[in-house]
Design a protein around this motif. Structure first.
Motif, PDB file in Angstrom:
ATOM      1  N   UNK A 120       0.809  -1.225   0.000  1.00  0.00           N
ATOM      2  CA  UNK A 120       0.000   0.000   0.000  1.00  0.00           C
ATOM      3  C   UNK A 120       0.838   1.270   0.000  1.00  0.00           C
ATOM      4  N   UNK A 121       2.158   1.140  -0.017  1.00  0.00           N
ATOM      5  CA  UNK A 121       3.010   2.328  -0.002  1.00  0.00           C
ATOM      6  C   UNK A 121       2.824   3.190  -1.242  1.00  0.00           C
ATOM      7  N   UNK A 122       2.360   2.587  -2.320  1.00  0.00           N
ATOM      8  CA  UNK A 122       2.191   3.341  -3.563  1.00  0.00           C
ATOM      9  C   UNK A 122       1.137   4.438  -3.434  1.00  0.00           C
ATOM     10  N   UNK A 152       2.988   9.303  -1.209  1.00  0.00           N
ATOM     11  CA  UNK A 152       4.188   9.883  -1.803  1.00  0.00           C
ATOM     12  C   UNK A 152       4.634  11.054  -0.934  1.00  0.00           C
ATOM     13  N   UNK A 153       5.946  11.197  -0.753  1.00  0.00           N
ATOM     14  CA  UNK A 153       6.475  12.301   0.048  1.00  0.00           C
ATOM     15  C   UNK A 153       5.997  13.636  -0.522  1.00  0.00           C
ATOM     16  N   UNK A 154       5.433  14.465   0.333  1.00  0.00           N
ATOM     17  CA  UNK A 154       4.936  15.770  -0.084  1.00  0.00           C
ATOM     18  C   UNK A 154       3.500  15.773  -0.551  1.00  0.00           C
ATOM     19  N   UNK A 176      -6.568  18.982   6.730  1.00  0.00           N
ATOM     20  CA  UNK A 176      -5.603  18.685   5.654  1.00  0.00           C
ATOM     21  C   UNK A 176      -4.189  18.550   6.206  1.00  0.00           C
ATOM     22  N   UNK A 177      -3.467  17.574   5.673  1.00  0.00           N
ATOM     23  CA  UNK A 177      -2.090  17.343   6.099  1.00  0.00           C
ATOM     24  C   UNK A 177      -1.216  17.002   4.916  1.00  0.00           C
ATOM     25  N   UNK A 178       0.051  16.794   5.186  1.00  0.00           N
ATOM     26  CA  UNK A 178       1.022  16.491   4.131  1.00  0.00           C
ATOM     27  C   UNK A 178       1.924  15.361   4.587  1.00  0.00           C
ATOM     28  N   UNK A 179       2.225  14.442   3.678  1.00  0.00           N
ATOM     29  CA  UNK A 179       3.140  13.340   3.980  1.00  0.00           C
ATOM     30  C   UNK A 179       4.558  13.892   4.060  1.00  0.00           C
ATOM     31  N   UNK A 221       5.692  -0.200   6.902  1.00  0.00           N
ATOM     32  CA  UNK A 221       6.630   0.914   6.949  1.00  0.00           C
ATOM     33  C   UNK A 221       5.961   2.122   7.600  1.00  0.00           C
ATOM     34  N   UNK A 222       6.695   2.874   8.427  1.00  0.00           N
ATOM     35  CA  UNK A 222       6.108   4.066   9.056  1.00  0.00           C
ATOM     36  C   UNK A 222       5.938   5.190   8.046  1.00  0.00           C
ATOM     37  N   UNK A 223       4.782   5.819   8.092  1.00  0.00           N
ATOM     38  CA  UNK A 223       4.496   6.987   7.252  1.00  0.00           C
ATOM     39  C   UNK A 223       3.963   8.083   8.170  1.00  0.00           C
ATOM     40  N   UNK A 224       4.529   9.274   8.075  1.00  0.00           N
ATOM     41  CA  UNK A 224       4.105  10.391   8.917  1.00  0.00           C
ATOM     42  C   UNK A 224       3.372  11.426   8.088  1.00  0.00           C
ATOM     43  N   UNK A 225       2.207  11.833   8.590  1.00  0.00           N
ATOM     44  CA  UNK A 225       1.418  12.901   7.966  1.00  0.00           C
ATOM     45  C   UNK A 225       1.392  14.064   8.952  1.00  0.00           C
TER      46      UNK A 225
END
Length: 353
Positions: free
Chosen positions: A209-211, A214-216, A231-234, A247-251
């Motif tokens: 599911x990482x696809x 995307x960064x930003x 609203x947030x941003x990766x 995998x860790x993903x931060x928003x």
């Protein structure tokens, strides 16, 4: 006759003991439960079918502060003042804790008096050297003494400055670990300050599911407890996965003006899949083992057979299987306690529960 009795009595005792032991063994064996492996085990089951997973998927995680600092003293000393309380808002460089500096101030005053005397000596020695009344080495020694004293004064001034513990950034006091009269020392936490003006939601995202991240890229964070969508941003996609291959993903996103979002709250991000996926679907309750070595029991000719599978995707309580199970095969989903390879099983399908 007596000789005969000498042999008969011990033999009789031995026979009695042997009979008693055999009786005890039989009693113990009668009490032990022996599981009948031939008996039929009733289980819950479903038929594997071709289906589609949802076209929308949600990921949840915990909200954390972007900046949080536990402050400790850089020098040792008694705590004379704690200027804040838990929950209080503080500004950058605001005084939080004041350590006792009375002794250091006296040392500084003594050093400044000594400096005044050396300055007067320097003036006299300069005049005397110019008039060749004394050797220049005496002037040099006094100049070296002055330089060393200035280092000492600067050290004492730095100690006094570091005895005042100040906020490194604006935020909220979220913990107080000291009181007046306590002893502060390097490494001992005194105050915790948390900046909640900007927060982050940390998600654990499976590799497949990482696809969708995307960064930003922009994401909407839903906070159920506040009925809010923000609203947030990766800002981060982890480069190293966990044992479960996620995998860790931060928003990252801004807090509300009243700082209603707290560290530790739960948040959720929903993503729309590029297209609905089709394949063999199963309830997640059928899964045995871990995602690294997934297995399920299927029923063949009335017997349980353990088979390895490959999971293409997992969405909440549903699995999509890429291999190991064919459409129409009966898969056990419940009642697995007494099930083993080759066990006789009788399925109860979900509609019969």
């Amino acid at each position: 006759m007596k000789k005969i009795l000498i042999y008969i009595v011990p033999l009789a005792l031995i026979a009695a003991v042997a009979i008693k032991l055999l009786s005890n063994k039989q009693t113990a064996e009668d009490r032990v439960y022996v599981y009948d492996k031939e008996q039929t085990v009733t289980v819950f089951a479903v038929k594997a079918t071709e289906g589609q997973l949802a076209s929308q998927r949600s990921f949840s995680g915990v909200i954390e502060a972007i900046r949080e600092s536990k402050l400790s003293g850089e020098v040792q000393g008694k705590v004379n003042l704690v200027a804040v309380e838990v929950g209080q808002e503080v500004r950058v460089n605001q005084l939080l804790v004041q350590q006792d500096v009375a002794l250091v101030q006296l040392q500084l005053k003594a050093a400044e008096v000594q400096k005044g005397g050396l300055e007067a000596d320097l003036k006299r020695y300069q005049i005397l050297v110019e008039n060749e009344a004394i050797q220049g080495i005496q002037l040099e020694k006094t100049e070296l003494a002055m330089a060393g004293l200035e280092v000492q004064i600067a050290t004492l001034q730095e100690q006094i400055a570091k005895s005042s513990i100040r906020a490194p950034f604006s935020g909220i006091v979220t913990a107080k670990m000291t009181e007046v009269g306590d002893f502060a020392a390097p490494g001992k936490s005194l105050i915790q300050v948390t900046d909640l003006s900007k927060v982050k939601l940390t998600l654990q995202i499976p590799e497949n599911d990482l696809l969708y991240f995307q960064a930003g890229s922009s994401q909407v964070v839903k906070i159920a407890s506040l009925l809010a969508e923000i609203p947030g941003k990766v800002t981060l996609i982890g480069s190293r996965g966990t044992l479960g291959n996620s995998f860790p993903v931060e928003v990252t996103f801004d807090n509300t003006p009243d700082l209603a979002i707290k560290a530790g709250m739960f948040g959720e991000v929903e993503v729309n899949l590029k297209q609905a996926e089709s394949g063999v679907t199963l309830p997640a309750s059928a899964l045995l083992g871990s995602d690294l070595n997934p297995q399920v029991y299927i029923i063949q000719n009335g017997k349980a057979t353990l088979k390895p599978i490959q999971i293409a995707r997992r969405v909440e309580d549903q699995l999509m299987v890429s291999s190991g199970v064919q459409p129409g095969e009966v898969v056990i989903t419940g009642g697995l306690v007494n099930v083993f390879e080759g066990a006789n099983v009788e399925p109860i399908f979900s509609s019969q529960r």
